[in-house]
Write a protein that holds these residues in place. Structure first.
Motif, PDB file in Angstrom:
ATOM      1  N   CYS A 217     -15.582  30.601  11.910  1.00 55.73           N
ATOM      2  CA  CYS A 217     -17.030  30.787  11.300  1.00 55.73           C
ATOM      3  C   CYS A 217     -17.692  31.536  12.256  1.00 55.73           C
ATOM      4  CB  CYS A 217     -17.635  29.190  11.284  1.00 55.73           C
ATOM      5  SG  CYS A 217     -19.406  29.207  11.049  1.00 55.73           S
ATOM      6  N   CYS A 230     -24.341  29.176   8.516  1.00 55.08           N
ATOM      7  CA  CYS A 230     -24.421  27.999   9.340  1.00 55.08           C
ATOM      8  C   CYS A 230     -25.829  28.115  10.215  1.00 55.08           C
ATOM      9  CB  CYS A 230     -23.270  27.901   9.961  1.00 55.08           C
ATOM     10  SG  CYS A 230     -21.928  27.207   9.218  1.00 55.08           S
ATOM     11  N   HIS A 236     -19.776  28.432  14.256  1.00 48.14           N
ATOM     12  CA  HIS A 236     -19.014  27.463  14.659  1.00 48.14           C
ATOM     13  C   HIS A 236     -17.532  28.030  15.369  1.00 48.14           C
ATOM     14  CE1 HIS A 236     -21.408  25.247  12.033  1.00 48.14           C
ATOM     15  NE2 HIS A 236     -21.604  24.350  13.224  1.00 48.14           N
ATOM     16  N   CYS A 249     -20.025  22.439   9.373  1.00 48.28           N
ATOM     17  CA  CYS A 249     -19.835  23.822   9.177  1.00 48.28           C
ATOM     18  C   CYS A 249     -20.118  23.892   7.640  1.00 48.28           C
ATOM     19  CB  CYS A 249     -18.352  24.248   9.687  1.00 48.28           C
ATOM     20  SG  CYS A 249     -18.337  26.042   9.363  1.00 48.28           S
ATOM     21  N   ASN A 250     -21.175  24.688   7.273  1.00 48.06           N
ATOM     22  CA  ASN A 250     -21.528  24.982   5.905  1.00 48.06           C
ATOM     23  C   ASN A 250     -20.502  25.762   5.281  1.00 48.06           C
ATOM     24  OD1 ASN A 250     -23.799  23.363   5.944  1.00 48.06           O
ATOM     25  ND2 ASN A 250     -25.217  25.155   6.337  1.00 48.06           N
ATOM     26  N   ILE A 251     -19.958  26.731   6.070  1.00 46.60           N
ATOM     27  CA  ILE A 251     -19.137  27.943   5.536  1.00 46.60           C
ATOM     28  C   ILE A 251     -17.797  27.256   5.110  1.00 46.60           C
ATOM     29  CG2 ILE A 251     -17.789  29.972   5.952  1.00 46.60           C
ATOM     30  CD1 ILE A 251     -20.564  30.716   7.674  1.00 46.60           C
TER      31      ILE A 251
END
Ligand SMILES: [Zn+2]
Length: 452
Positions: A217, A230, A236, A249-251
């Motif tokens: 990330c 993120c 991250h 972690c959004n991704i």
């Protein structure tokens, strides 16, 4: 003389039959509508029963033709949405349980007597602890909602919605206040879930075995031609399924959502009761929303709690309550019992609402939530003396053209002796880890301190 008696008996039966007909035909609907003028007439108020919390703390009672509420003004405001008011401005116990308070659930003879203004209604005991609600209210520095429930029985132990109102000094004219303070955000406030939605997405990924991905990330990633980000400088770094959940972690979860695809994600959300018309016994609750238009970019954001996702705090709490209870959600209840004098006329039983996910998946998600509190974004929810599992959320919304963040925490105490699940949302407060999570920790600590 006998003819007179006969006529009297016939008249009595016709009247009784009519009242029974009304009660049976319209039943709950008739008594729980705020537009029922019977509820707020002076004669009825004089005969209405009292409302207590689970420990017998007096929350509402009648003195002559006037209704009075808890003497402590903070406590009164803290429980005002749960208790309600006699004008039906806020739908609480005063409205939902009117049939008990005014005695219309009694037998035929009692109904006839009650209709002539003769007898007193029942006293009701709610499942909430008013001291705990008071504590929560005093500790909420933003508008929003906190709701806590025993996940093994469905008894709601605390429910607070801010801003609140004072039922003792209510203004009955229509233009006195904005409607907002009468709205119970716990059941009627719909918010984007933000990263708390990763609980649902993670469960879907576990069910489909889509947990093998490892990514690097960098803070921004192109998904279907547009960026998913993120909110952490530099990203991250290297994350797998568990660390992506713990560090939110959004991704990672955007990519998992796209891998699962729209139909699987929609089925997953529906199993957790999104897009479902709730029909609970004790209160009304708005439907939560999960919808997709087909594009992968929207799907990516829907999987991380944005796009068109909407959830009520009560529903978000129920999702965690089901994870805590091996995948089975109990029906949330606010009515503990009804008493006529010393006689208990009604006592609520624990009832299953639905199975939201298999036991093995619930256990795996529970472990991820444990990791989130012990080393991830929710460490501020940790308390001594109990194992807390949870997930934070920071949900974006636009206000006056400016991007702001709702602060979320959902979770539970993993312990059969203290089986409590919670949802906290603080409107526009900022990061979930900085506001909602520490408040949840304080509320859990207070809950144990009170002996639960
Ligand atoms: Zn990330």
């Amino acid at each position: 003389m006998q003819g007179m008696l006969f006529i009297f008996v016939v008249m009595f039966c016709v009247l009784g039959g009519y009242l029974l007909y009304i009660n049976v035909t319209y039943g709950d609907q008739w008594f729980s509508t705020p537009y029922n003028p019977r509820i707020s007439t002076a004669n009825n108020i004089a005969n209405a029963g009292s409302i207590y919390d689970r420990n017998g703390v007096l929350l509402a009672h009648s003195q002559g033709n006037t209704r009075h509420y808890a003497s402590n003004s903070d406590m009164r405001r803290a429980v005002s949405h749960t208790v309600g008011d006699v004008y039906g401005k806020s739908l609480g116990a005063e409205t939902y349980f009117a049939k008990y308070l005014y005695g219309y659930d009694k037998g035929l003879l009692d109904i006839v007597a009650a209709a002539s203004g003769g007898t007193r209604g029942g006293d009701i005991y709610l499942t909430i602890d008013a001291r705990l609600c008071n504590y929560i209210y005093d500790n909420m520095e933003h508008n929003g909602a906190v709701v806590m429930m025993d996940y093994t029985t469905g008894e709601v132990l605390a429910s607070v919605s801010v801003p609140t109102f004072d039922p003792e000094n209510i203004n009955t004219s229509a233009d006195d206040e904005t409607g907002s303070r009468y709205l119970n955000r716990v059941t009627q406030g719909r918010y984007p879930p933000g990263s708390t939605m990763k609980v649902v997405t993670a469960a879907a990924a576990l069910e489909h075995g889509a947990t093998d991905m490892v990514i690097e990330c960098k803070g921004s990633e192109t998904v279907a031609g547009k960026p998913v980000t993120c909110p952490i400088k530099g990203g991250h770094g290297r994350v797998d399924f568990a660390s992506a959940f713990e560090r939110s972690c959004n991704i990672y979860f955007a990519l998992v959502s796209v891998e699962l695809g729209g139909p699987a994600m929609t089925r997953g959300a529906d199993r957790f009761a999104f897009n479902y018309e709730f029909d609970f016994n004790d209160f009304n609750m708005l439907k939560s929303n999960f919808e997709l238009s087909g594009g992968n970019y929207d799907l990516a954001w829907a999987g991380i709690g944005q796009y068109k996702d909407l959830v009520t705090p009560m529903h978000n709490m129920l999702i965690s309550a089901g994870i805590a209870n091996g995948g089975t959600v109990m029906e949330p209840r606010t009515l503990l019992e009804v008493k006529y004098g010393d006689r208990t006329a009604y006592r609520a039983d624990a009832k299953k609402f639905r199975d939201e996910t298999p036991v093995a998946v619930a256990d795996d998600v529970s472990r991820l939530m444990r990791g989130t509190v012990s080393r991830g974004t929710a460490v501020s929810a940790d308390i001594g003396g109990a194992t807390v599992n949870g997930k934070t959320g920071t949900a974006e919304f636009i206000s006056d053209g400016e991007v702001k963040n709702h602060s979320w925490f959902v979770g539970f105490i993993e312990d059969p002796v203290h089986p409590y699940a919670i949802a906290v949302i603080l409107e526009g407060a900022g990061f979930g880890s900085a506001h909602a999570a520490p408040l949840a920790g304080r509320v859990f600590a207070k809950t144990l301190e009170l002996g639960y």
